[in-house]
Structures are given as structure tokens and as C-alpha cells.
Design an enzyme around this catalytic site. Structure first.
Site, short mmCIF file in Angstrom:
data_model
loop_
_atom_site.label_atom_id
_atom_site.label_comp_id
_atom_site.label_asym_id
_atom_site.label_seq_id
_atom_site.Cartn_x
_atom_site.Cartn_y
_atom_site.Cartn_z
N GLU A 130 0.83 -1.21 0.00
CA GLU A 130 0.00 0.00 0.00
C GLU A 130 0.86 1.26 0.00
O GLU A 130 1.77 1.39 0.83
CB GLU A 130 -0.89 0.01 1.23
CG GLU A 130 -1.74 1.27 1.37
CD GLU A 130 -2.45 1.38 2.71
OE1 GLU A 130 -3.46 2.10 2.78
OE2 GLU A 130 -1.98 0.75 3.68
N GLU A 227 -11.73 2.17 5.96
CA GLU A 227 -10.68 2.52 6.91
C GLU A 227 -10.76 4.01 7.22
O GLU A 227 -9.95 4.82 6.75
CB GLU A 227 -9.30 2.16 6.35
CG GLU A 227 -8.22 2.21 7.42
CD GLU A 227 -6.84 1.89 6.87
OE1 GLU A 227 -6.21 0.98 7.41
OE2 GLU A 227 -6.40 2.56 5.92
#
Length: 252
Positions: A130, A227
Site C-alpha cells: 500500500e 478505513e
């Protein structure tokens, strides 16, 4: 709410799967029981990392001389992911040490990730990486989607994919829809939040109906992780899901 109560609460709110960064304080058997009782799937976990505030707080994958520590962490991560039935292990890149060049960090990271991909082969667990923006994650090695995609290409896209977080993409790349068009072919998992405060969709500056319409047009069928930090109460804040889905239906 307390960690162990979150499973049933997530199921009650309509979620089919969960992800969380660190399962390691809990025995896998206990986590499996919580998942089973709530009827949930474990989607993703992170590889182990150091304590908050430590140089290892985001992992050591790009740290020269720490290959043994990195490999031990990947082994533990794969053990947990396999035990929990999680199909994805997010391998944290780490914060570049102050005395290490970007080139050295890149070479170290690619070498370590290549080993991890070989180790994961045949386990049923796929690795994801990520990119994180420099404002929220100062010094993090993977600062842009372009760098993350370059790493995936260097290691082999068939072995490593992107965890494409649209919050980070909005900050670093600008238009999240353009980022989707460019990087979705590399992505195995998506996460979302709304800038500037990392809150739920509809509270910031991303036009989410465009994002959902782009995902539908691309035929994305993977998971999307929420998230974010809700502005208010968690369940009440989930109203954005139906609103965005309905709005996206009318986007050409």
C-alpha cells in the site's frame, strides 16, 4: 468498543467480512471462534510491525540488514492469515532509515518482498502493498501509487498486488478516479476514507458516486475496506453506503 465485541457488531451492521491490522495479541483459535460466531470472513491482516513511535512501527521491509527480522514477521503473518482464512496479507514497507538512500531502500524492499512472495506461494494467501501519503505517514517508503506499482512489477504482478487506498490516492495523485483507471489493474483490495480528515464518504472532498461508477464500469469484484474514523457514531455513519450506491446509478 472492545475488540472482541466488534465482530458481532460488524455483522449486525451488515458487513460480510472484516479486516484489522494486528491479530497477533490474540490466539488464532480465539479469532476463528469470533469470526465463526459472527458469520464473518477474515479478509486481510497486516504483517507484524513494531511499537508505535519506534523505527519499526511500519515494518522493516526496506531496512537494510533486517532481512532475518522481516522474514520472521512474514512467517508469522502467513501463519495467522492461513489460520484465519484471510486471503490477503498486507506487507508493510517500513519507514526509510535516515542514513539509507532511496535506491538502497528500494533494492532491499524488492529483495525482501520477492522472498516473501516465494514463501507465500501455495499457501492460498496473496501479498498486497500500500502506498501511504507523506502527510499521514512521514518517511513511509511507498509514497505514491506509481512507486507501489513499480514494486509490484519488479517482483511480479502475479505474485504481489496493490492495496489501493483511495484516501491516500486522493492526497498524492489528485483525482481518485484517474488513479483507479491507472492502478486498478494492479489492485487486489481497496480501502476508502474521505479527505481531509479521513472520515466517512460524504464528509470530505471526494465525489464518491463517480468513484463507485468507475468501479462498476471496470468490473471490480474485490473487497472494499472502510478505513476511516466516523464523524459521529459508527453505525449511524454507514448511511453513506446506500446514498452513494443510489447516486452512482445515475452517473453515465
Amino acid at each position: 468498543m472492545p475488540f472482541e465485541r466488534r465482530f458481532a457488531a460488524a455483522a449486525d451492521a451488515g458487513f460480510a467480512g472484516v479486516e484489522y491490522a494486528a491479530p497477533y495479541p490474540y490466539p488464532p483459535a480465539r479469532l476463528r471462534a469470533l469470526l465463526r460466531d459472527a458469520g464473518l470472513r477474515q479478509v486481510l491482516i497486516n504483517s507484524p510491525a513494531g511499537e508505535p513511535g519506534s523505527p519499526e512501527r511500519s515494518g522493516v521491509a526496506c531496512h537494510p540488514g533486517r532481512a532475518a527480522d522481516f522474514r520472521a514477521g512474514v512467517e508469522r503473518g502467513l501463519e495467522y492469515a492461513t489460520e484465519l482464512g484471510a486471503g490477503l496479507l498486507h506487507v508493510l514497507a517500513g519507514i526509510v532509515p535516515p542514513d539509507v538512500s532511496v535506491e538502497h531502500a528500494f533494492a532491499t524492499y524488492v529483495t525482501n518482498l520477492g522472498w516473501a512472495a516465494e514463501r507465500a506461494h501455495g499457501t492460498g494467501v496473496r501479498l498486497v502493498i500500500e502506498a501511504q501519503n507523506g502527510r499521514d505517514a512521514p518517511g513511509y517508503f511507498l509514497r505514491t501509487q506509481a512507486r507501489a506499482a513499480a514494486v509490484a512489477q519488479a517482483v511480479g504482478h502475479d505474485r504481489v498486488g496493490l492495496l489501493l487506498d483511495l484516501y491516500h490516492a486522493r492526497i498524492t495523485e489528485g483525482d481518485p478516479v484517474r488513479a483507479l483507471h491507472t492502478y486498478l489493474p494492479y489492485a487486489l483490495h481497496l480501502q476508502l476514507a474521505d479527505p481531509p480528515d479521513r472520515t466517512e464518504p460524504g464528509t470530505g472532498d471526494i465525489r464518491w458516486p463517480r468513484v463507485v461508477a468507475a468501479l462498476r464500469a471496470a468490473g471490480y469484484e474485490g473487497w472494499v475496506g472502510c478505513e476511516y474514523a466516523p464523524v459521529g457514531e459508527t453505525v449511524a455513519g454507514l448511511g453513506w453506503v446506500a446514498q452513494v450506491a443510489a447516486s452512482a446509478e445515475v452517473i453515465p
